[in-house]
Design a protein around this motif. Structure first.
Motif, PDB file in Angstrom:
ATOM      1  N   HIS A   1       8.005  10.192  -2.316  1.00 42.36           N
ATOM      2  CA  HIS A   1       7.855   9.987  -1.017  1.00 42.36           C
ATOM      3  C   HIS A   1       8.318  11.268  -0.294  1.00 42.36           C
ATOM      4  O   HIS A   1       8.168  11.021   1.092  1.00 42.36           O
ATOM      5  N   GLU A   2       8.666  12.194  -0.760  1.00 46.16           N
ATOM      6  CA  GLU A   2       9.005  13.445  -0.425  1.00 46.16           C
ATOM      7  C   GLU A   2      10.365  13.396   0.619  1.00 46.16           C
ATOM      8  O   GLU A   2      11.145  14.214   0.622  1.00 46.16           O
ATOM      9  N   THR A   3      10.250  12.496   1.743  1.00 43.95           N
ATOM     10  CA  THR A   3      11.447  12.405   2.493  1.00 43.95           C
ATOM     11  C   THR A   3      11.535  10.893   3.162  1.00 43.95           C
ATOM     12  O   THR A   3      10.576  10.419   3.444  1.00 43.95           O
TER      13      THR A   3
ATOM     14  N   ARG B   1       9.515  10.141  10.718  1.00 47.56           N
ATOM     15  CA  ARG B   1       9.046  11.014  11.627  1.00 47.56           C
ATOM     16  C   ARG B   1       8.640  12.409  11.037  1.00 47.56           C
ATOM     17  O   ARG B   1       7.714  12.886  11.010  1.00 47.56           O
ATOM     18  N   LEU B   2       9.522  12.667  10.063  1.00 48.78           N
ATOM     19  CA  LEU B   2       9.501  13.988   9.508  1.00 48.78           C
ATOM     20  C   LEU B   2       8.098  13.858   8.286  1.00 48.78           C
ATOM     21  O   LEU B   2       7.449  14.819   8.051  1.00 48.78           O
ATOM     22  N   TYR B   3       8.266  12.692   7.627  1.00 48.57           N
ATOM     23  CA  TYR B   3       7.141  12.340   6.583  1.00 48.57           C
ATOM     24  C   TYR B   3       5.833  12.622   7.422  1.00 48.57           C
ATOM     25  O   TYR B   3       4.808  13.365   6.804  1.00 48.57           O
ATOM     26  N   GLU B   4       5.577  12.028   8.416  1.00 49.68           N
ATOM     27  CA  GLU B   4       4.428  11.997   9.158  1.00 49.68           C
ATOM     28  C   GLU B   4       3.874  13.244   9.771  1.00 49.68           C
ATOM     29  O   GLU B   4       2.702  13.811   9.971  1.00 49.68           O
ATOM     30  N   LYS B   5       4.955  13.927  10.276  1.00 49.55           N
ATOM     31  CA  LYS B   5       4.891  15.476  10.667  1.00 49.55           C
ATOM     32  C   LYS B   5       4.377  16.264   9.678  1.00 49.55           C
ATOM     33  O   LYS B   5       3.361  17.177   9.888  1.00 49.55           O
ATOM     34  N   TYR B   6       4.941  16.235   8.427  1.00 49.80           N
ATOM     35  CA  TYR B   6       4.323  17.160   7.267  1.00 49.80           C
ATOM     36  C   TYR B   6       3.426  16.624   6.496  1.00 49.80           C
ATOM     37  O   TYR B   6       2.621  17.279   5.957  1.00 49.80           O
ATOM     38  N   HIS B   7       2.746  15.506   6.796  1.00 54.35           N
ATOM     39  CA  HIS B   7       1.596  14.735   6.024  1.00 54.35           C
ATOM     40  C   HIS B   7       0.661  14.202   7.136  1.00 54.35           C
ATOM     41  O   HIS B   7       0.686  13.023   7.352  1.00 54.35           O
ATOM     42  N   PRO B   8      -0.027  14.999   7.730  1.00 53.95           N
ATOM     43  CA  PRO B   8      -0.863  14.768   8.822  1.00 53.95           C
ATOM     44  C   PRO B   8      -2.107  13.932   8.267  1.00 53.95           C
ATOM     45  O   PRO B   8      -2.557  13.715   7.194  1.00 53.95           O
ATOM     46  N   GLY B   9      -2.081  12.583   8.919  1.00 53.19           N
ATOM     47  CA  GLY B   9      -3.084  11.590   8.702  1.00 53.19           C
ATOM     48  C   GLY B   9      -2.677  10.598   7.649  1.00 53.19           C
ATOM     49  O   GLY B   9      -3.220   9.724   7.247  1.00 53.19           O
TER      50      GLY B   9
ATOM     51  N   SER C   1       0.507   7.633   6.173  1.00 50.31           N
ATOM     52  CA  SER C   1       1.452   6.985   6.629  1.00 50.31           C
ATOM     53  C   SER C   1       2.750   6.712   5.696  1.00 50.31           C
ATOM     54  O   SER C   1       2.455   6.297   4.555  1.00 50.31           O
ATOM     55  N   PHE C   2       3.730   6.741   6.333  1.00 42.11           N
ATOM     56  CA  PHE C   2       5.059   6.737   5.423  1.00 42.11           C
ATOM     57  C   PHE C   2       4.967   5.358   4.776  1.00 42.11           C
ATOM     58  O   PHE C   2       5.489   5.056   3.748  1.00 42.11           O
ATOM     59  N   GLU C   3       4.812   4.160   5.829  1.00 36.33           N
ATOM     60  CA  GLU C   3       4.520   2.757   5.233  1.00 36.33           C
ATOM     61  C   GLU C   3       3.900   2.644   4.228  1.00 36.33           C
ATOM     62  O   GLU C   3       3.937   1.973   2.913  1.00 36.33           O
ATOM     63  N   ASN C   4       2.524   3.155   4.184  1.00 36.62           N
ATOM     64  CA  ASN C   4       1.581   2.982   3.007  1.00 36.62           C
ATOM     65  C   ASN C   4       2.201   3.568   1.654  1.00 36.62           C
ATOM     66  O   ASN C   4       1.898   3.168   0.884  1.00 36.62           O
ATOM     67  N   ARG C   5       2.794   4.988   2.043  1.00 34.82           N
ATOM     68  CA  ARG C   5       3.676   5.538   0.779  1.00 34.82           C
ATOM     69  C   ARG C   5       4.352   4.191   0.118  1.00 34.82           C
ATOM     70  O   ARG C   5       4.526   4.199  -1.100  1.00 34.82           O
ATOM     71  N   ILE C   6       5.287   3.736   0.957  1.00 34.37           N
ATOM     72  CA  ILE C   6       6.237   3.001   0.398  1.00 34.37           C
ATOM     73  C   ILE C   6       5.729   1.814  -0.138  1.00 34.37           C
ATOM     74  O   ILE C   6       6.130   1.147  -1.415  1.00 34.37           O
ATOM     75  N   GLU C   7       4.905   1.258   0.492  1.00 34.19           N
ATOM     76  CA  GLU C   7       3.947  -0.071   0.123  1.00 34.19           C
ATOM     77  C   GLU C   7       3.326   0.223  -1.410  1.00 34.19           C
ATOM     78  O   GLU C   7       3.453  -0.675  -2.188  1.00 34.19           O
ATOM     79  N   SER C   8       2.913   1.591  -1.535  1.00 33.48           N
ATOM     80  CA  SER C   8       2.036   1.888  -2.637  1.00 33.48           C
ATOM     81  C   SER C   8       3.118   1.680  -3.834  1.00 33.48           C
ATOM     82  O   SER C   8       2.746   1.148  -4.921  1.00 33.48           O
TER      83      SER C   8
ATOM     84  N   GLY D   1      -1.480  11.089  -6.453  1.00 32.78           N
ATOM     85  CA  GLY D   1      -1.431  10.707  -5.073  1.00 32.78           C
ATOM     86  C   GLY D   1      -1.837   9.332  -4.605  1.00 32.78           C
ATOM     87  O   GLY D   1      -2.167   8.400  -5.612  1.00 32.78           O
ATOM     88  N   GLU D   2      -2.132   9.141  -3.455  1.00 38.45           N
ATOM     89  CA  GLU D   2      -2.607   7.606  -3.220  1.00 38.45           C
ATOM     90  C   GLU D   2      -3.893   7.385  -3.589  1.00 38.45           C
ATOM     91  O   GLU D   2      -4.791   8.267  -2.969  1.00 38.45           O
ATOM     92  N   ARG D   3      -4.262   6.070  -4.277  1.00 41.36           N
ATOM     93  CA  ARG D   3      -5.420   5.816  -4.430  1.00 41.36           C
ATOM     94  C   ARG D   3      -5.481   4.453  -3.876  1.00 41.36           C
ATOM     95  O   ARG D   3      -4.602   3.785  -3.620  1.00 41.36           O
ATOM     96  N   ASP D   4      -6.708   3.724  -4.114  1.00 40.77           N
ATOM     97  CA  ASP D   4      -6.697   2.367  -3.677  1.00 40.77           C
ATOM     98  C   ASP D   4      -6.035   1.257  -4.585  1.00 40.77           C
ATOM     99  O   ASP D   4      -5.763   1.673  -5.842  1.00 40.77           O
ATOM    100  N   PHE D   5      -5.672   0.157  -4.003  1.00 38.03           N
ATOM    101  CA  PHE D   5      -4.782  -0.413  -4.894  1.00 38.03           C
ATOM    102  C   PHE D   5      -5.492  -1.097  -6.183  1.00 38.03           C
ATOM    103  O   PHE D   5      -4.832  -1.515  -7.191  1.00 38.03           O
ATOM    104  N   ALA D   6      -6.738  -1.266  -6.067  1.00 39.70           N
ATOM    105  CA  ALA D   6      -7.743  -1.718  -7.170  1.00 39.70           C
ATOM    106  C   ALA D   6      -7.553  -0.670  -8.361  1.00 39.70           C
ATOM    107  O   ALA D   6      -7.430  -1.126  -9.535  1.00 39.70           O
ATOM    108  N   ALA D   7      -7.809   0.495  -7.958  1.00 38.85           N
ATOM    109  CA  ALA D   7      -7.569   1.493  -9.035  1.00 38.85           C
ATOM    110  C   ALA D   7      -6.215   1.587  -9.650  1.00 38.85           C
ATOM    111  O   ALA D   7      -6.185   1.763 -11.009  1.00 38.85           O
ATOM    112  N   TYR D   8      -5.066   1.491  -8.950  1.00 40.53           N
ATOM    113  CA  TYR D   8      -3.815   1.513  -9.348  1.00 40.53           C
ATOM    114  C   TYR D   8      -3.969   0.304 -10.850  1.00 40.53           C
ATOM    115  O   TYR D   8      -3.255   0.438 -11.840  1.00 40.53           O
TER     116      TYR D   8
END
Ligand code: SF4
Length: 347
Positions: A163-165, A169-177, A179-186, A141-148
């Motif tokens: 990234h699931e979808t 809008r759908l991403y953020e609905k099904y993943h409360p809290g 951010s789609f942006e952070n997913r893609i940036e990661s 899952g998402e960890r901090d960039f230093a760990a990566y």
């Protein structure tokens, strides 16, 4: 859509690895009975690029703790009915060494978004690398960039972060809290620091449309994914989506075939989720563009506790049995298990 138009689009995808959103959408919306040609050309492309070799990636599900609350997932934090477990460092290393002895060339270390200490994961990566030489995929899952970065330097080769979808809008609905942006940036960051990156999509999530799935494929091309997976949505009774409809084999196969044509150099798994809703699901995916299978090598006492979705296959098997069973499936298709690590085909 008539057969002439389908053939024109499939040939274009086959020759140029390129279709626009409208074209992808119309293929995804077509009836599977009209799409023999799509599946056949995806299989042909797979043979051209990967030959008959199938890569096995051994998965160790080492912790089912998760701080997230994804709407579709049985491991979500709010599922109080699940008995949680976390393997110790030594157990994870031992399991990886057993997988190496069974002939696996890649190990996938997978967990919920647990707070497993960064330093311990670093030590696990180093020890597995030193004692087995296997390729290591992280799916944490998402960890901090230093760990990566630390884990990459320790020897991890790949990172799997679905990234699931592609619909924000759908991403953020099904993943409360989250951010789609952070997913893609990661994903972009992981690629930048040298990981081979894998992502994936849940097929037939409630509210998803063929247009959204077309976006998923275009996004996957843009990210230059080294691996792309797709598994059908399967409702879990202890989640907010308990009453939703199960995804279809048909849409998963269409997506798999288009993944092969539009991302010809990607590794594509025949997913366990597809094998769960259809006993022949993995075979069908392997004949529609897939070239990877990811057997579970986690000790059987933990397997039933790692159910993102219910009814998951192979939860009672021992690792050695899985290896044999999968080998048999692959041989029955006239294919063979690869003897190499199966690194990215882009390099
Ligand atoms: S999908 Fe992953 S991050 Fe989300 S709840 Fe399940 S294990 Fe946690």
């Amino acid at each position: 859509m008539n057969q002439f138009e389908i053939k024109r689009l499939v040939d274009k995808a086959y020759d140029k690895a390129e279709l626009n959103k409208e074209e992808i959408t119309s293929l995804l919306a077509a009836d599977i009975n009209q799409l023999d040609y799509l599946l056949q050309k995806a299989d042909q492309k797979r043979k051209e690029i990967c030959e008959d070799e199938v890569h096995l990636r051994a998965i160790i599900e080492f912790s089912n703790y998760c701080r997230r609350n994804c709407y579709y997932c049985g491991l979500r934090k709010d599922n109080q009915h699940l008995q949680r477990y976390q393997l110790k460092k030594e157990e994870i290393i031992k399991t990886a060494q057993m997988a190496a002895e069974l002939g696996y060339q890649t190990v996938v270390l997978q967990s919920g978004e647990d707070e497993y200490p960064t330093a311990q994961i670093t030590e696990i990566i180093k020890e597995i690398k030193n004692t087995t030489g296997m390729a290591i995929t992280l799916s944490l899952g998402e960890r901090d960039f230093a760990a990566y970065k630390l884990w990459r330097e320790a020897g991890a080769d790949r990172y799997l972060l679905k990234h699931e979808t592609a619909d924000q809008r759908l991403y953020e609905k099904y993943h409360p809290g989250m951010s789609f942006e952070n997913r893609i940036e990661s994903l972009k960051y992981l690629k930048k620091i040298g990981y081979q990156i894998g992502s994936g999509v849940i097929i037939d999530l409630p509210g998803q449309t063929p247009e959204i799935l077309a976006e998923d494929l275009l996004l996957s091309q843009k990210l230059e994914l080294d691996m792309i997976g797709s598994g059908p949505f399967i409702p879990h009774e202890k989640t907010p989506l308990a009453e939703s409809k199960t995804g279809t084999v048909e849409m998963t196969l269409k997506f798999t075939a288009l993944s092969r044509l539009l991302l010809p150099l990607a590794h594509i798994p025949a997913t366990t989720a597809l094998g769960t809703i259809d006993v022949e699901g993995r075979q069908k995916a392997l004949m529609a563009g897939a070239n990877v299978v990811m057997p579970n090598v986690t000790d059987s006492q933990y397997r039933e506790k790692y159910q993102i979705y219910p009814g998951k296959i192979c939860i009672n098997e021992e690792a050695g049995d899985c290896r044999q069973c999968i080998g048999g499936i692959i041989a029955s298709l006239g294919r063979f298990v690869s003897q190499n690590k199966g690194h990215s085909l882009r390099k």
